[in-house]
Design a protein around this motif. Structure first.
Motif, PDB file in Angstrom:
ATOM      1  N   GLU B 441       0.843  -1.186   0.000  1.00 32.59           N
ATOM      2  CA  GLU B 441       0.000   0.000   0.000  1.00 32.59           C
ATOM      3  C   GLU B 441       0.882   1.241   0.000  1.00 32.59           C
ATOM      4  OE1 GLU B 441      -3.156  -0.312   3.051  1.00 32.59           O
ATOM      5  OE2 GLU B 441      -2.348  -2.332   3.235  1.00 32.59           O
ATOM      6  N   ILE B 443      -0.564   4.595  -0.429  1.00 35.49           N
ATOM      7  CA  ILE B 443      -1.238   5.798   0.062  1.00 35.49           C
ATOM      8  C   ILE B 443      -1.515   5.657   1.565  1.00 35.49           C
ATOM      9  CG2 ILE B 443      -3.250   7.287  -0.220  1.00 35.49           C
ATOM     10  CD1 ILE B 443      -3.589   5.861  -2.978  1.00 35.49           C
ATOM     11  N   HIS B 444      -1.172   6.672   2.314  1.00 35.70           N
ATOM     12  CA  HIS B 444      -1.520   6.693   3.731  1.00 35.70           C
ATOM     13  C   HIS B 444      -2.211   8.011   4.064  1.00 35.70           C
ATOM     14  CE1 HIS B 444       0.056   2.960   5.315  1.00 35.70           C
ATOM     15  NE2 HIS B 444       0.995   3.059   4.406  1.00 35.70           N
ATOM     16  N   TYR B 445      -3.211   7.914   4.925  1.00 37.95           N
ATOM     17  CA  TYR B 445      -3.950   9.098   5.340  1.00 37.95           C
ATOM     18  C   TYR B 445      -3.747   9.303   6.833  1.00 37.95           C
ATOM     19  CZ  TYR B 445      -6.345   8.477   0.878  1.00 37.95           C
ATOM     20  OH  TYR B 445      -6.635   8.348  -0.439  1.00 37.95           O
ATOM     21  N   PRO B 446      -4.003  10.520   7.315  1.00 36.34           N
ATOM     22  CA  PRO B 446      -3.911  10.725   8.772  1.00 36.34           C
ATOM     23  C   PRO B 446      -4.953   9.866   9.487  1.00 36.34           C
ATOM     24  CG  PRO B 446      -4.717  12.701   7.651  1.00 36.34           C
ATOM     25  CD  PRO B 446      -4.318  11.749   6.583  1.00 36.34           C
ATOM     26  N   LYS B 447      -4.593   9.377  10.674  1.00 41.11           N
ATOM     27  CA  LYS B 447      -5.553   8.602  11.462  1.00 41.11           C
ATOM     28  C   LYS B 447      -6.477   9.561  12.199  1.00 41.11           C
ATOM     29  CE  LYS B 447      -2.572   4.617  12.418  1.00 41.11           C
ATOM     30  NZ  LYS B 447      -2.917   3.873  11.184  1.00 41.11           N
TER      31      LYS B 447
END
Ligand SMILES: [K+]
Ligand SMILES: [K+]
Lengths: 453, 453
Positions: B441, B443-447
């Motif tokens: 993966e 793409i990472h988004y803010p938690k």
């Protein structure tokens, strides 16, 4: 986990979760005593202690299950008292008492604010008093407007303006607090062909079940919109609102499909739309009905029991495991099957601990209901489906019933009271109440893999 | 997660999970064709394609649900073929084929070993061929010994030694593979007062349901004991065995309690012990019965449906979500309520991903069963409890029924076939089958935190 520890370590003697439970228990005791006041009863009506407690628990938890006939037991004064107790339950004991503290000039301390924080499931201490005030103002306004509209609409149905508005305001409060009590003696069945009344009632139910934070954010959005600044809805509001809409629409479709060859077979298309939509909405938490639920097939009753188990949004007037919990469980399964390490939605990632918490809430709720169903199917004289429906209704603080409620044994009444209580307080608070003062764990063992499923 | 990735990235075109499913599907197709061989049938017996497929699926998944009467449909040759298919299901397609490959001198490659690894849920590649051989030897020995003992014991019940041993071996195979088929036409009801036969059958069922790794470890323990070296049981064996014992004993007690005022009211204490213990053991996965389940109260039937849903140990001849999954979910809830960061048991810690996997397996199983119940309650002519029981029985590859099976519609048969298949293959394999080749993966988004429950 660490946030909870911090709160707990600051708390003096009892954990905030324990205080929440104690506060709700006090509300239950006080409400029981209030309903036992003789001048609240009709001339020849009787109300035993257990029935008063059941009614109080049902009102504080805004469930609406009733072992007695409200209209035959309470006079106008009693019904007025009941409405006050519904506010206590609907708005949450905590936010209401905060508002009262603020009103009488008492400074709200950190500990009290922690309480509302947990009661409304808010994780940010800032602006909580402000939040409580807003919730109160928005909610009461909705009830008053709803009461006036329904009262006006009832003018044709009742012989005096007083009776029309009495019924209008009771129905508005019952719907907005998601209590589901009725003073008609047969829920909303008299209005089964009055689509205007049904639409208003559904709107009021949604206001109560969609969650206070959502209402507040929408309110803030409208205020901000006029100032032309940009407003960001939180992940919670996006998730809970979309889940709410999807479950409600899917629920209506499934209710229709499960009974398309039975209940709906002789209904017109608009009758079908209203019956299925109304019972999907009401299965969330409200518990009002426009038809006898016994007219649906057992499979539909089972489906509605599942909807009741899920309940409405967190931080709303509803019970059950809450829609967000259910949505996160479904998302977790899908993302796991797809081999993704984390759940991404609305350009945000969910925290691993929130995912675990969702699974814990759903599983604990399911075990609790299953055990209750097994116990009640021995102690009560009802079919399995009647018992399943009653348990889901109590845990989901819903109030729909296939008719078991008035025939409950004293033991059955107590178990249903406990379920309504847990359903309203919430699984998380009930579980965390069991925690001690949060001592650090010192012992660690090597991790070892085991075979699953 | 990363171990799975590694396996997947090494696998050439299909993931190991996809291959497992394809292998089981092939076993289903071949078994269907075998059972359709005309010389396997009694002179005037008929077997439609869907019924042959249902019987094959029931045999490959060692469920034992049957839309036809085995004894009236198949001749001795057909019953012999059925026994072979039961071995295929009971021992697992993978371990059996590995053994055959080894026997015929074919070198077992890494990919094949990965397959048995997943089929038997073993996470260590070393010694897997050895394991498969041991399982095969231990299992066949148990069946032969069981067959001889039951055959000898049946000499009084049947008029020829041939018939006695035919029944003895079939019962032993049916019990040890947890298949639960019968050629008496009424399960073990003819032996409801023969406590010796019941004890042997229970023992055989436990051998099949307690899990191959446990059998192998006990075997290794005995071997090591004679050499006076110290042997350590794995966490898995400790957890699965203690869970198995606890669920079985608790199950027997609850079955007795739920029917103490009905079924057990005219039974002696030893009758009660045997009836409740036998039906607790059989509810795990075997599906044999010493009484018509309809004689129990609906609440007991619901409880047995829950036991069937849980099933037996992982890597055994049983289905359902498996006992370990259930135990970890319960432990996770308890440790969460106590505020512990990790689950400590037997001086080991469970891995967080195993905990999450357990919740995913249980929730997915529950959703699958609930949806199936809703669908079947529309398509089939049965009460809600009959449908619930049938679905749990299929998913738990159990085979007990309240009588719905022979009356299933063609659509109902297909849905039950799918449930038996998923129950046997396991939720994890079915879910992971959906995964692609495991791309990283990017793409990472803010938690962001959300409110739960
Ligand atoms: K309600
Ligand atoms: K079976």
């Amino acid at each position: 986990m660490s946030a909870i520890r911090k709160i707990q370590s600051k708390s003096k003697e009892l954990s905030a979760f324990q205080l929440i439970v104690i506060f709700y228990l006090s509300a239950l005791v006080i409400s029981t005593l209030i309903l036992k006041i003789p001048i609240a009863l009709r001339p020849n009506a009787e109300l035993s202690f257990i029935d008063a407690m059941f009614t109080a628990a049902s009102a504080v938890s805004v469930t609406g299950l009733s072992v007695i006939s409200i209209k035959d037991t309470f006079n106008n004064f009693g019904i007025f008292l009941l409405c006050l107790i519904l506010q206590l339950g609907g708005l949450g004991v905590m936010s209401l008492s905060t508002f009262l503290w603020v009103m009488i000039g008492k400074k709200v301390g950190l500990k009290e604010r922690q309480l509302i924080m947990i009661d409304q499931n808010q994780s940010n201490l800032a602006g909580l008093v402000q939040l409580a005030k807003r919730i109160f103002v928005i909610f009461i306004s909705i009830e008053i407007i709803g009461g006036i509209i329904l009262g006006l609409s009832f003018l044709n149905d009742y012989d005096s303006g007083y009776t029309a508005f009495k019924h209008g305001f009771f129905a508005a409060i019952s719907a907005a607090t998601n209590a589901g009590f009725d003073i008609t003696g047969e829920s909303l069945i008299p209005f089964k062909n009055d689509y205007f009344v049904q639409a208003i009632v559904m709107l009021l139910i949604v206001f109560g079940a969609i969650g206070f934070p959502v209402l507040v954010e929408v309110y803030e959005f409208i205020v901000t919109y006029r100032t032309k600044r940009k407003f960001h809805f939180t992940l919670f509001t996006k998730l809970t609102t979309s889940t709410f809409v999807i479950i409600t629409l899917l629920g209506a479709i499934v209710i229709y499909l499960l009974d398309s060859q039975h209940f709906f077979v002789d209904k017109s298309w608009y009758d079908s739309v209203f019956y299925s939509l109304f019972h999907s909405v009401t299965s969330k938490s409200a518990g009002l009905a426009t038809t006898d639920i016994n007219e649906f097939t057992p499979s539909n009753q089972l489906f509605m029991a599942i909807l009741m188990f899920i309940g409405g949004s967190p931080s709303s007037a509803s019970g059950g495991i809450r829609t967000t919990t259910f949505a996160i469980v479904i998302l977790a399964i899908i993302f796991y099957a797809l081999g993704k390490g984390s759940i991404k939605i609305f350009k945000r990632e969910l925290r691993q601990e929130d995912v675990l918490k969702s699974f814990i809430v759903m599983s604990t709720g399911a075990f609790l209901c299953l055990i209750s169903i097994l116990i009640l199917s021995i102690t009560e004289q009802g079919t399995v489906i009647e018992v399943i429906f009653e348990v889901s209704s109590a845990f989901g603080t819903n109030g729909l019933s296939l008719g078991l409620t008035p025939n409950l044994s004293p033991f059955g009444k107590i178990l249903i009271i406990i379920l309504m209580f847990i359903g309203r307080v919430g699984i998380v608070t009930c579980l965390l109440m069991l925690r001690g003062k949060g001592s650090r764990e010192k012992i660690h063992y090597p991790k070892e893999k085991v075979i699953i499923g």
